[in-house]
Design an enzyme around this catalytic site. Sequence first.
Site, PDB file in Angstrom:
ATOM      1  N   HIS A   1      38.760   4.835  36.132  1.00  0.00           N
ATOM      2  CA  HIS A   1      39.268   5.642  35.299  1.00  0.00           C
ATOM      3  C   HIS A   1      40.138   4.066  34.575  1.00  0.00           C
ATOM      4  O   HIS A   1      40.473   5.030  34.172  1.00  0.00           O
ATOM      5  CB  HIS A   1      39.536   6.512  36.106  1.00  0.00           C
ATOM      6  CG  HIS A   1      38.762   7.837  36.949  1.00  0.00           C
ATOM      7  ND1 HIS A   1      38.014   8.354  36.570  1.00  0.00           N
ATOM      8  CD2 HIS A   1      38.678   7.907  38.193  1.00  0.00           C
ATOM      9  CE1 HIS A   1      37.378   8.811  38.051  1.00  0.00           C
ATOM     10  NE2 HIS A   1      37.943   8.687  38.906  1.00  0.00           N
TER      11      HIS A   1
ATOM     12  N   SER B   1      41.421 -12.729  11.745  1.00  0.00           N
ATOM     13  CA  SER B   1      41.040 -12.184  10.448  1.00  0.00           C
ATOM     14  C   SER B   1      41.051 -12.242   9.059  1.00  0.00           C
ATOM     15  O   SER B   1      41.587 -13.221   9.498  1.00  0.00           O
ATOM     16  CB  SER B   1      42.632 -10.981  10.867  1.00  0.00           C
ATOM     17  OG  SER B   1      42.582 -10.209   9.684  1.00  0.00           O
TER      18      SER B   1
ATOM     19  N   LYS C   1      45.386 -13.081  14.254  1.00  0.00           N
ATOM     20  CA  LYS C   1      44.145 -12.943  15.124  1.00  0.00           C
ATOM     21  C   LYS C   1      43.767 -13.203  15.594  1.00  0.00           C
ATOM     22  O   LYS C   1      43.270 -14.085  15.012  1.00  0.00           O
ATOM     23  CB  LYS C   1      43.370 -11.603  14.423  1.00  0.00           C
ATOM     24  CG  LYS C   1      44.647 -10.278  14.032  1.00  0.00           C
ATOM     25  CD  LYS C   1      44.858  -9.253  14.739  1.00  0.00           C
ATOM     26  CE  LYS C   1      43.268  -8.796  15.646  1.00  0.00           C
ATOM     27  NZ  LYS C   1      43.042  -8.188  14.781  1.00  0.00           N
TER      28      LYS C   1
ATOM     29  N   GLU D   1      31.903  -7.811  20.606  1.00  0.00           N
ATOM     30  CA  GLU D   1      31.531  -6.297  20.196  1.00  0.00           C
ATOM     31  C   GLU D   1      29.939  -6.477  19.543  1.00  0.00           C
ATOM     32  O   GLU D   1      29.500  -5.190  18.945  1.00  0.00           O
ATOM     33  CB  GLU D   1      32.386  -6.448  19.057  1.00  0.00           C
ATOM     34  CG  GLU D   1      34.332  -6.067  19.713  1.00  0.00           C
ATOM     35  CD  GLU D   1      35.022  -6.091  18.360  1.00  0.00           C
ATOM     36  OE1 GLU D   1      35.916  -6.236  18.752  1.00  0.00           O
ATOM     37  OE2 GLU D   1      34.503  -6.473  17.299  1.00  0.00           O
TER      38      GLU D   1
ATOM     39  N   TYR E   1      -8.208   5.767  22.772  1.00  0.00           N
ATOM     40  CA  TYR E   1      -7.167   4.864  21.570  1.00  0.00           C
ATOM     41  C   TYR E   1      -6.963   5.551  20.395  1.00  0.00           C
ATOM     42  O   TYR E   1      -7.905   6.541  19.687  1.00  0.00           O
ATOM     43  CB  TYR E   1      -7.814   3.769  21.065  1.00  0.00           C
ATOM     44  CG  TYR E   1      -7.158   2.781  19.583  1.00  0.00           C
ATOM     45  CD1 TYR E   1      -6.008   2.077  20.482  1.00  0.00           C
ATOM     46  CD2 TYR E   1      -6.963   3.069  18.603  1.00  0.00           C
ATOM     47  CE1 TYR E   1      -4.796   1.203  19.527  1.00  0.00           C
ATOM     48  CE2 TYR E   1      -6.843   2.247  18.170  1.00  0.00           C
ATOM     49  CZ  TYR E   1      -5.068   1.284  18.353  1.00  0.00           C
ATOM     50  OH  TYR E   1      -4.564   0.761  17.360  1.00  0.00           O
TER      51      TYR E   1
ATOM     52  N   GLN F   1      -1.106   1.033  17.221  1.00  0.00           N
ATOM     53  CA  GLN F   1      -0.320   0.553  16.385  1.00  0.00           C
ATOM     54  C   GLN F   1       1.446   0.059  16.380  1.00  0.00           C
ATOM     55  O   GLN F   1       1.697  -1.340  16.014  1.00  0.00           O
ATOM     56  CB  GLN F   1      -0.788   0.148  15.449  1.00  0.00           C
ATOM     57  CG  GLN F   1      -0.543  -1.264  14.285  1.00  0.00           C
ATOM     58  CD  GLN F   1      -1.288  -0.703  12.982  1.00  0.00           C
ATOM     59  OE1 GLN F   1      -2.878  -1.106  12.768  1.00  0.00           O
ATOM     60  NE2 GLN F   1      -0.414  -0.686  11.929  1.00  0.00           N
TER      61      GLN F   1
END
Length: 474
Positions: free
Chosen positions: A154, A275, A281, A288, A315, A320
């Site tokens: 959890h 960033s 950053k 991601e 078919y 296709q």
Amino acid sequence: MNLRSGRLKGQMSREVADFTSSLEFDRRIFQADILTNRAHTTMLMEQGIISREIGEKIIGALVDLEKEGIDALELDTAVEDIHMAVENYVTKVIGPDAGFMHTAKSRNDQVATDLKIALKEEIQKIQKELLIFIEVIIEMAEENLDTMMVGYTHMQHAQPTTFAHHLLSYAQSLKRDYGRLQDAYHRMNLCPLGSAALTTTSFPINRERTAELLGFTGPMENSIDGVSSRDFIAETVFALTMLGTTLSKICEELIIWSTYEFRMVELTDEFSSTSSIMPQKKNPDVAEIIRGKTAVLNGELVTILTIMKSLPQSYNRDLQEVTPHLWNATDTLNSALKITMGMLSSAEFKGARGEELVRANFSAATELADLMVRDVGLPFRTAHQIVGRAVTVALDKGMKAEDIDAHFLDEISQELTGETLRIDDTVVKQALNPRDIINTRKVIGGPAPSMVQKVIDNLREFIEKIDPNDCRVE
């Protein structure tokens, strides 16, 4: 050759021809189409259905085409598909005798055969990458047998474990992904060729021979099923979707663990970005993007199933439209697999931070309860209640796990049960030591280094049993 000139009077408009043509994604089965035509022509010669002279001319032209490559074809949507483009090439080279190549064969069974040949090759390529990935994880696990971390349920601190133990959970998932692809490969390894349009043919063809020439275990035993079944595609894409889910989960954890709050992993700059406005950053953009791109697999699977679900047997041209979704799925998975492997293998696991977290938040509580069951003879639920109350009181008082001693536990037990536990304080301290806890988990599948090493040995044995030429377990 104009295929429409016999039965149909007019030509399709360019717009309709472009709309209905499969040439754009037929490039993926170019090589398979040559193989299928060569095998079929060889069988026709061997069966005496066409003369050796004509058959050898056809095969010679196909060999030349293979050398020249797909750019030698006239890939105009007016020819509809790759099969007609190949036949037109052979016709230009040897003349009308090229038409014998299509004896006892339809584009229906030919495309199904081509797709299986091409897809089997894709599966083997992915399986080889999976084996490499599993080996990479094994090596990383061996380097981290004693590197502690806290395990989560959890997304909350749960129990002490090791990075090696956690990494091997990835390896086991990838092993199952390998098995699903192997199962799909096994079921698709029957040859549709010879089913013709849908009811085979009156020519005395040898379907076992063409299956053998093309590397299948045998022919499909129902010709209607042979030309219309695409479940092998759906099953493969499902296996790829599950593999994509495994990769996405790995990326999700790398994203979380690389945050300042966790600080358990450092991703290399190669798999990070910064960033445009915040210079401090270091973003896990690659993870991601993989997490996002693997969602494409789920969409391709649903699209394929939706196309297939309402079709009558035999078919239909709708089939296709399954093919581009197959190749998009394989391409997406191939790139995601390689990049995830590179990203994980280059990540730095922070052992000191792992130990800090494993000691920080009562992750040893379960072992305390187990201790009360073993040494005192309490029912587990009673022990669970005592330890749960002990943790609550400790948190209220600002205590850490190492502050808990036998006297503290006796006070809690006296309050809840009316009796003290009388456990030796040394034993209590040992039960709260994460490393000692890990070392006691000597059950197969557990985090004790000896057990982890056994699983590593089992995985290596699994890999060694696989024939590297076809990626199937011997």
